[in-house]
Design a protein around this motif. Structure first.
Motif, PDB file in Angstrom:
ATOM      1  N   VAL A 119       0.819  -1.217   0.000  1.00  0.00           N
ATOM      2  CA  VAL A 119       0.000   0.000   0.000  1.00  0.00           C
ATOM      3  C   VAL A 119       0.851   1.265   0.000  1.00  0.00           C
ATOM      4  CG1 VAL A 119      -1.924  -1.164   1.139  1.00  0.00           C
ATOM      5  CG2 VAL A 119      -0.244   0.060   2.528  1.00  0.00           C
ATOM      6  N   ARG A 120       2.156   1.108  -0.219  1.00  0.00           N
ATOM      7  CA  ARG A 120       3.096   2.220  -0.367  1.00  0.00           C
ATOM      8  C   ARG A 120       3.231   3.058   0.908  1.00  0.00           C
ATOM      9  NH1 ARG A 120       0.686   4.043  -6.305  1.00  0.00           N
ATOM     10  NH2 ARG A 120       1.171   2.093  -7.382  1.00  0.00           N
ATOM     11  N   LEU A 121       3.297   2.374   2.031  1.00  0.00           N
ATOM     12  CA  LEU A 121       3.451   3.077   3.312  1.00  0.00           C
ATOM     13  C   LEU A 121       4.578   2.490   4.160  1.00  0.00           C
ATOM     14  CD1 LEU A 121      -0.171   3.840   4.591  1.00  0.00           C
ATOM     15  CD2 LEU A 121       1.546   5.462   3.800  1.00  0.00           C
ATOM     16  N   ARG A 152     -10.005  10.009  -2.697  1.00  0.00           N
ATOM     17  CA  ARG A 152     -10.880   8.863  -2.931  1.00  0.00           C
ATOM     18  C   ARG A 152     -10.567   8.215  -4.276  1.00  0.00           C
ATOM     19  NH1 ARG A 152     -16.955   9.109  -1.159  1.00  0.00           N
ATOM     20  NH2 ARG A 152     -17.651   6.994  -1.589  1.00  0.00           N
ATOM     21  N   GLN A 153     -10.414   9.017  -5.305  1.00  0.00           N
ATOM     22  CA  GLN A 153     -10.117   8.459  -6.618  1.00  0.00           C
ATOM     23  C   GLN A 153      -8.761   7.759  -6.634  1.00  0.00           C
ATOM     24  OE1 GLN A 153     -10.613  11.341  -9.739  1.00  0.00           O
ATOM     25  NE2 GLN A 153     -12.741  11.784  -9.217  1.00  0.00           N
ATOM     26  N   GLN A 154      -7.787   8.337  -5.952  1.00  0.00           N
ATOM     27  CA  GLN A 154      -6.468   7.702  -5.883  1.00  0.00           C
ATOM     28  C   GLN A 154      -6.546   6.353  -5.186  1.00  0.00           C
ATOM     29  OE1 GLN A 154      -4.293  10.842  -3.905  1.00  0.00           O
ATOM     30  NE2 GLN A 154      -3.615  11.756  -5.836  1.00  0.00           N
ATOM     31  N   LEU A 155      -7.330   6.291  -4.098  1.00  0.00           N
ATOM     32  CA  LEU A 155      -7.463   5.030  -3.371  1.00  0.00           C
ATOM     33  C   LEU A 155      -8.281   4.016  -4.162  1.00  0.00           C
ATOM     34  CD1 LEU A 155      -7.847   6.254   0.305  1.00  0.00           C
ATOM     35  CD2 LEU A 155      -5.950   5.001  -0.687  1.00  0.00           C
ATOM     36  N   ASN A 156      -9.238   4.483  -4.953  1.00  0.00           N
ATOM     37  CA  ASN A 156      -9.937   3.562  -5.863  1.00  0.00           C
ATOM     38  C   ASN A 156      -8.950   2.884  -6.801  1.00  0.00           C
ATOM     39  OD1 ASN A 156     -13.016   5.502  -6.443  1.00  0.00           O
ATOM     40  ND2 ASN A 156     -12.399   4.225  -4.742  1.00  0.00           N
ATOM     41  N   GLU A 157      -8.039   3.659  -7.359  1.00  0.00           N
ATOM     42  CA  GLU A 157      -7.044   3.111  -8.279  1.00  0.00           C
ATOM     43  C   GLU A 157      -6.081   2.177  -7.551  1.00  0.00           C
ATOM     44  OE1 GLU A 157      -5.507   6.710 -10.017  1.00  0.00           O
ATOM     45  OE2 GLU A 157      -7.550   7.336 -10.534  1.00  0.00           O
ATOM     46  N   ASP A 158      -5.690   2.552  -6.329  1.00  0.00           N
ATOM     47  CA  ASP A 158      -4.829   1.669  -5.527  1.00  0.00           C
ATOM     48  C   ASP A 158      -5.535   0.356  -5.213  1.00  0.00           C
ATOM     49  OD1 ASP A 158      -2.734   3.457  -5.460  1.00  0.00           O
ATOM     50  OD2 ASP A 158      -3.235   4.272  -3.494  1.00  0.00           O
ATOM     51  N   MET A 177      -3.943   8.063   4.279  1.00  0.00           N
ATOM     52  CA  MET A 177      -2.888   7.152   4.742  1.00  0.00           C
ATOM     53  C   MET A 177      -3.435   6.198   5.795  1.00  0.00           C
ATOM     54  SD  MET A 177       0.166   9.972   4.891  1.00  0.00           S
ATOM     55  CE  MET A 177       1.509   8.923   5.449  1.00  0.00           C
ATOM     56  N   LYS A 178      -4.290   6.702   6.686  1.00  0.00           N
ATOM     57  CA  LYS A 178      -4.891   5.827   7.705  1.00  0.00           C
ATOM     58  C   LYS A 178      -5.712   4.725   7.046  1.00  0.00           C
ATOM     59  CE  LYS A 178      -5.253   9.410  11.270  1.00  0.00           C
ATOM     60  NZ  LYS A 178      -6.176  10.283  12.028  1.00  0.00           N
ATOM     61  N   MET A 179      -6.453   5.087   5.991  1.00  0.00           N
ATOM     62  CA  MET A 179      -7.257   4.063   5.326  1.00  0.00           C
ATOM     63  C   MET A 179      -6.372   3.047   4.617  1.00  0.00           C
ATOM     64  SD  MET A 179     -10.143   2.777   5.036  1.00  0.00           S
ATOM     65  CE  MET A 179     -11.001   4.089   5.911  1.00  0.00           C
ATOM     66  N   ARG A 180      -5.251   3.476   4.089  1.00  0.00           N
ATOM     67  CA  ARG A 180      -4.315   2.527   3.472  1.00  0.00           C
ATOM     68  C   ARG A 180      -3.710   1.594   4.516  1.00  0.00           C
ATOM     69  NH1 ARG A 180      -0.956   6.911   0.434  1.00  0.00           N
ATOM     70  NH2 ARG A 180       0.592   5.281   0.048  1.00  0.00           N
ATOM     71  N   VAL A 181      -3.482   2.092   5.731  1.00  0.00           N
ATOM     72  CA  VAL A 181      -3.032   1.224   6.826  1.00  0.00           C
ATOM     73  C   VAL A 181      -4.108   0.189   7.135  1.00  0.00           C
ATOM     74  CG1 VAL A 181      -2.363   1.110   9.258  1.00  0.00           C
ATOM     75  CG2 VAL A 181      -1.518   2.981   7.819  1.00  0.00           C
TER      76      VAL A 181
END
Length: 240
Positions: free
Chosen positions: A108-110, A156-162, A125-129
């Protein structure tokens, strides 16, 4: 399915999700979408019916993970320690916990934020964690209950793509609850549309766009047409 106040939440829900699909569930507020996700996750058991995951009943150990609307990180634990929590609870040895958790953070790139506390992270970043914490157990089924609803549109769009990148990489099955129709169309191979309470399935719509999906898809005429179609179905289900 009824709530404690005898209000019926769901009615005649019947659908299948095949291995590797990305299926979104949309519907008006209060129609039972989150209740349905919690039933599938095994968090609610006072219902009539049967839930099967990979030929297993709800009483069996299920290879699934659940991501909530809030990241729900423990504020006193660093990022790495939040991610390794499911492995810690499963009594996996500490070295393996660290190895798998760092790998999940890398996905998740963190990884560079492994030793940061939640207060030092942005909302995205918290949601990616939270996603890393779900991925660390290598689930076959990922349940996501409006995980990006509190974020700004660009994040939101960036996290959709991730999320699509992770889904294509690890090939888990996804069941994604959202109020955002554009998000559902961008992510999904199918969209299940629910009616107002008691929640019923009023449509099961195939989304024809191939993967991988690029940001440019959102500005296409075909994308807008599918967003309009789902919006119309939702209005019919709310005001029928």
């Amino acid at each position: 399915m009824y709530y404690e106040n005898n209000v019926q939440a769901l009615q005649d829900i019947d659908f299948c999700v095949t291995q590797g699909e990305f299926v979104s569930i949309v519907g008006p507020s209060g129609c039972g979408k989150s209740t349905l996700i919690r039933i599938i996750a095994g968090l609610i058991d006072n219902y009539v019916g049967d839930v099967r995951v990979a030929e297993m009943t709800k009483t069996d150990e299920q290879p699934l993970a659940l991501v909530f609307q809030e990241a729900n990180l423990l504020p006193w634990r660093k990022t790495l320690d939040n991610v390794r929590l499911p492995l810690e609870l499963a009594e996996v040895c500490e070295n393996v916990q660290k190895e798998k958790s760092l790998a999940a953070l890398d996905i998740v790139r963190l990884k560079d934020f492994a030793h940061a506390y939640p207060r030092e992270l942005s909302g995205g970043m918290k949601m990616r964690v939270s996603l890393a914490r779900a991925l660390v157990t290598k689930p076959q089924l990922m349940l996501l209950d409006e995980p990006f609803s509190a974020l700004d549109e660009i994040t939101r769009q960036q996290l959709n793509e991730d999320l699509l990148r992770l889904w294509q990489q690890d090939q888990w099955t996804a069941l994604f609850v959202t109020h955002n129709i554009s998000e559902a169309v961008f992510l999904s191979s199918r969209i299940i549309v629910m009616s107002d309470r008691p929640g019923r399935i009023i449509a099961d719509v195939a989304i024809p766009f191939s993967y991988p999906r690029t940001p440019q898809l959102r500005s296409s005429v075909e994308f807008a047409q599918h967003v309009g179609k789902i919006s119309s179905l939702l209005r019919e289900g709310t005001y029928e």
